[in-house]
Design a protein around this motif. Structure first.
Motif, PDB file in Angstrom:
ATOM      1  N   VAL A  84      -3.464   2.959  -3.368  1.00 43.47           N
ATOM      2  CA  VAL A  84      -2.743   4.191  -3.025  1.00 43.47           C
ATOM      3  C   VAL A  84      -3.659   5.023  -2.145  1.00 43.47           C
ATOM      4  CG1 VAL A  84      -1.724   6.325  -3.897  1.00 43.47           C
ATOM      5  CG2 VAL A  84      -1.347   4.186  -5.134  1.00 43.47           C
ATOM      6  N   TRP A  85      -3.130   5.481  -1.024  1.00 40.26           N
ATOM      7  CA  TRP A  85      -3.886   6.347  -0.117  1.00 40.26           C
ATOM      8  C   TRP A  85      -3.193   7.705  -0.057  1.00 40.26           C
ATOM      9  CZ3 TRP A  85      -5.710   3.597   5.005  1.00 40.26           C
ATOM     10  CH2 TRP A  85      -6.468   2.461   4.672  1.00 40.26           C
ATOM     11  N   SER A 123       3.608  15.530  -5.174  1.00 38.57           N
ATOM     12  CA  SER A 123       3.724  14.373  -4.282  1.00 38.57           C
ATOM     13  C   SER A 123       2.639  13.335  -4.567  1.00 38.57           C
ATOM     14  CB  SER A 123       3.654  14.821  -2.819  1.00 38.57           C
ATOM     15  OG  SER A 123       4.794  15.584  -2.482  1.00 38.57           O
ATOM     16  N   ASP A 124       1.452  13.801  -4.956  1.00 38.01           N
ATOM     17  CA  ASP A 124       0.401  12.861  -5.380  1.00 38.01           C
ATOM     18  C   ASP A 124       0.876  12.030  -6.560  1.00 38.01           C
ATOM     19  OD1 ASP A 124      -1.587  13.721  -3.550  1.00 38.01           O
ATOM     20  OD2 ASP A 124      -2.130  15.385  -4.861  1.00 38.01           O
ATOM     21  N   TYR A 125       1.532  12.697  -7.500  1.00 39.83           N
ATOM     22  CA  TYR A 125       2.021  12.019  -8.699  1.00 39.83           C
ATOM     23  C   TYR A 125       3.113  11.013  -8.330  1.00 39.83           C
ATOM     24  CZ  TYR A 125       2.965  11.766 -13.763  1.00 39.83           C
ATOM     25  OH  TYR A 125       3.096  11.360 -15.066  1.00 39.83           O
ATOM     26  N   THR A 126       3.989  11.385  -7.403  1.00 40.73           N
ATOM     27  CA  THR A 126       5.006  10.447  -6.920  1.00 40.73           C
ATOM     28  C   THR A 126       4.356   9.167  -6.411  1.00 40.73           C
ATOM     29  OG1 THR A 126       6.496  12.248  -6.273  1.00 40.73           O
ATOM     30  CG2 THR A 126       6.889  10.095  -5.273  1.00 40.73           C
ATOM     31  N   ALA A 127       3.320   9.323  -5.587  1.00 35.90           N
ATOM     32  CA  ALA A 127       2.631   8.158  -5.018  1.00 35.90           C
ATOM     33  C   ALA A 127       2.009   7.311  -6.122  1.00 35.90           C
ATOM     34  CB  ALA A 127       1.560   8.616  -4.027  1.00 35.90           C
ATOM     35  N   ARG A 146       0.872  -1.175   0.000  1.00 33.35           N
ATOM     36  CA  ARG A 146       0.000   0.000   0.000  1.00 33.35           C
ATOM     37  C   ARG A 146       0.908   1.222   0.000  1.00 33.35           C
ATOM     38  NH1 ARG A 146      -4.295  -0.142   4.522  1.00 33.35           N
ATOM     39  NH2 ARG A 146      -5.439  -1.318   2.933  1.00 33.35           N
ATOM     40  N   VAL A 147       0.680   2.130  -0.936  1.00 34.70           N
ATOM     41  CA  VAL A 147       1.450   3.379  -0.993  1.00 34.70           C
ATOM     42  C   VAL A 147       0.628   4.465  -0.312  1.00 34.70           C
ATOM     43  CG1 VAL A 147       2.515   5.104  -2.489  1.00 34.70           C
ATOM     44  CG2 VAL A 147       2.595   2.681  -3.138  1.00 34.70           C
ATOM     45  N   TRP A 150      -1.679  -3.979   7.661  1.00 32.08           N
ATOM     46  CA  TRP A 150      -1.524  -4.288   6.247  1.00 32.08           C
ATOM     47  C   TRP A 150      -0.233  -5.026   5.939  1.00 32.08           C
ATOM     48  CZ3 TRP A 150      -4.732  -4.144   2.196  1.00 32.08           C
ATOM     49  CH2 TRP A 150      -4.189  -4.254   0.922  1.00 32.08           C
ATOM     50  N   GLY A 151       0.850  -4.556   6.562  1.00 30.90           N
ATOM     51  CA  GLY A 151       2.150  -5.151   6.276  1.00 30.90           C
ATOM     52  C   GLY A 151       3.011  -4.188   5.485  1.00 30.90           C
ATOM     53  N   GLN A 152       3.244  -4.488   4.222  1.00 30.56           N
ATOM     54  CA  GLN A 152       4.169  -3.709   3.405  1.00 30.56           C
ATOM     55  C   GLN A 152       3.591  -2.331   3.052  1.00 30.56           C
ATOM     56  OE1 GLN A 152       4.539  -6.574   0.302  1.00 30.56           O
ATOM     57  NE2 GLN A 152       6.472  -7.382   1.087  1.00 30.56           N
ATOM     58  N   LEU A 153       4.359  -1.307   3.397  1.00 30.50           N
ATOM     59  CA  LEU A 153       3.963   0.071   3.118  1.00 30.50           C
ATOM     60  C   LEU A 153       5.094   0.802   2.425  1.00 30.50           C
ATOM     61  CD1 LEU A 153       2.366   1.349   6.476  1.00 30.50           C
ATOM     62  CD2 LEU A 153       1.161   0.472   4.473  1.00 30.50           C
ATOM     63  N   VAL A 154       4.716   1.727   1.550  1.00 29.43           N
ATOM     64  CA  VAL A 154       5.643   2.723   1.020  1.00 29.43           C
ATOM     65  C   VAL A 154       5.046   4.083   1.367  1.00 29.43           C
ATOM     66  CG1 VAL A 154       6.743   3.711  -1.015  1.00 29.43           C
ATOM     67  CG2 VAL A 154       6.408   1.235  -0.867  1.00 29.43           C
TER      68      VAL A 154
END
Length: 482
Positions: A241-242, A225-229, A16-17, A45-49
């Motif tokens: 993506v959140w 930053s939205d675009y980065t995500a 999940r980003v 969730w576990g894995q996050l970016v």
């Protein structure tokens, strides 16, 4: 079938980003809350970016410092640097860190402040700031904030690592508004992000910042930053993506104009793209592209009310026939009209009109033409009005002298109001509801346009009637039309 080729589903990763906007990391209280959310989501969730923005207002200060330096205003940029330093140090002093960690982050802040000062001195000496230089300076806020969030996570025994965006988001050299190069970005993501996720480390990525293949710093445009995500969501094959902000989700109207504006529970990417284009401060306009293609859902949620569901944006259509989802505005625009009886049946006039606009790098936000071909009107940002009028007069000088074109006029102090909704497609009577609602308040519509997607209807009204028009459409068409 959804195409996820070349994403990291090959590695069995579906992270999940989560992107945290400027208000979500704009103070020590906000940072503590954001770290709490990261900790909770990692457990569930576990894995996050994690993608981090600069503190709200800091990017503007950085840009102002660079401009002051270019103008030789040493007092201006030194005062700006002092404000940037003070705000970050005050935040660091109030974060729950041990003494050693606090000193480390304060030293880091001072290092970036010194770097900013040296940049400004160089700009003052040269007497100008290039777009490349502006990208380097405007990226400093994200760099500081990502390291503050990283230190907070480490302090709570959550393994994390800061990754600067220019290390992983590869772009062209279009400074200030760079375009990501997907294949090159995937290679960087595989090399730097994937190993961290495999080791259950949370990557803390600077939003907004990117870099060329040669390692030159670029940025993705304001709000990037939205675009980065979204780019990371695409290249990682993310589950979702959140984006965390300071409102409960995407609203039916600007709540500062419409007191009873409501959160929209679900939107399509197409609707949000229209909203972003027509002035709603929702997301970076390019954010939807990579997510739409990969059918990756996007959530807009409130950092300070995390239990609220927020707004889900996806490819799934939830059309309510005839329903208008929201109403937006674009302000500070001018309506230009080219008119003349001699234009009837003469090919090329429209093409030359818009060529003249393009020569001045002005954006055309809306176009309307009469069926008689005797007039073309279009809307541009007000800041471009004078130079575009001059360009049009030069381009159409022969037609003006011969009387084929009678006049080129500009109407300032107008606003574009746009009603948007997937349910408007193929539905008769929606326009009638909108214009009837405006007619009840005697609001004059100066120009009208509808996109071929039928997702939106745009109108130009006088600036002094704009708020009343938005309120009327919201009440009569959105609320009463449900």
């Amino acid at each position: 079938m959804t195409d996820r080729k070349d994403t990291n589903t090959d590695f069995g990763l579906r992270p999940r980003v989560m992107k945290f906007g400027g208000t979500s990391v704009g103070s020590h209280e906000a940072m503590i809350q954001s770290v709490h959310i990261i900790k909770k989501q990692r457990q569930e969730w576990g894995q996050l970016v994690v993608v981090v923005s600069a503190m709200n207002g800091i990017t503007n200060l950085l840009i102002a410092c660079a401009k002051d330096a270019a103008m030789g205003n040493q007092e201006g940029y030194t005062n700006g640097i002092a404000l940037i330093r003070m705000r970050h140090l005050e935040t660091a002093d109030n974060l729950p860190l041990c003494a050693q960690s606090r000193e480390e982050v304060k030293a880091m802040i001072q290092e970036y402040v010194d770097r900013l000062y040296n940049y400004c001195v160089s700009i003052q000496t040269m007497g100008e700031v290039t777009l490349r230089g502006m990208d380097t300076i405007s990226s400093l806020g994200e760099r500081i904030n990502a390291r503050l969030i990283n230190k907070l996570l480490l302090e709570q025994a959550i393994p994390s690592k800061t990754i600067d965006g220019d290390q992983i988001i590869v772009t062209d050299a279009n400074f200030q508004n760079a375009n990501p190069l997907r294949e090159a970005t995937i290679k960087k993501v595989n090399a730097l992000i994937v190993p961290l996720l495999r080791d259950n480390v949370v990557p803390i990525v600077t939003g907004f910042i990117s870099g060329t293949k040669e390692g030159i710093i670029t940025t993705l445009g304001r709000g990037g930053s939205d675009y980065t995500a979204a780019v990371l969501g695409d290249t990682l094959g993310a589950q979702e993506v959140w984006t965390w902000t300071d409102v409960d989700g995407v609203m039916t109207a600007d709540p500062s104009v419409v007191a009873d504006a409501k959160v929209i529970s679900h939107l399509t990417f197409d609707e949000v793209s229209e909203m972003a284009y027509f002035g709603a401060k929702v997301l970076h306009p390019k954010t939807m592209r990579p997510l739409m293609k990969k059918s990756i859902p996007l959530w807009v949620k409130n950092t300070f009310n995390p239990s609220f569901a927020g707004t889900l944006i996806s490819n799934e259509t939830r059309e309510i026939t005839g329903h208008v989802t929201c109403v937006t505005t674009i302000k500070d625009v001018s309506l230009l009209t080219v008119r003349g009886k001699g234009m009837l049946g003469v090919p090329g006039v429209a093409a030359r009109t818009f060529s003249a606009v393009a020569k001045k790098d002005a954006s055309v936000l809306m176009i309307s033409q009469s069926s008689s071909e005797q007039s073309i009107c279009f809307v541009i940002p007000s800041r471009d009005e004078t130079k575009v009028i001059q360009s049009l007069n030069n381009e159409l000088a022969f037609e003006l002298s011969r009387g084929d074109v009678d006049a080129i006029n500009a109407l300032s102090n107008v606003v574009i109001i746009t009603a948007i909704g997937a349910g408007m497609r193929h539905t008769p009577g929606v326009s009638a509801k909108i214009f009837s609602a405006l007619g009840k308040k005697n609001i004059n519509v100066i120009a009208i346009a509808q996109g071929s997607s039928e997702y939106s209807i745009s109108m130009v009204v006088a600036e002094e009637e704009a708020n009343a028009a938005v309120q009327q459409i919201h009440t009569e068409v959105i609320i009463n039309g449900e």
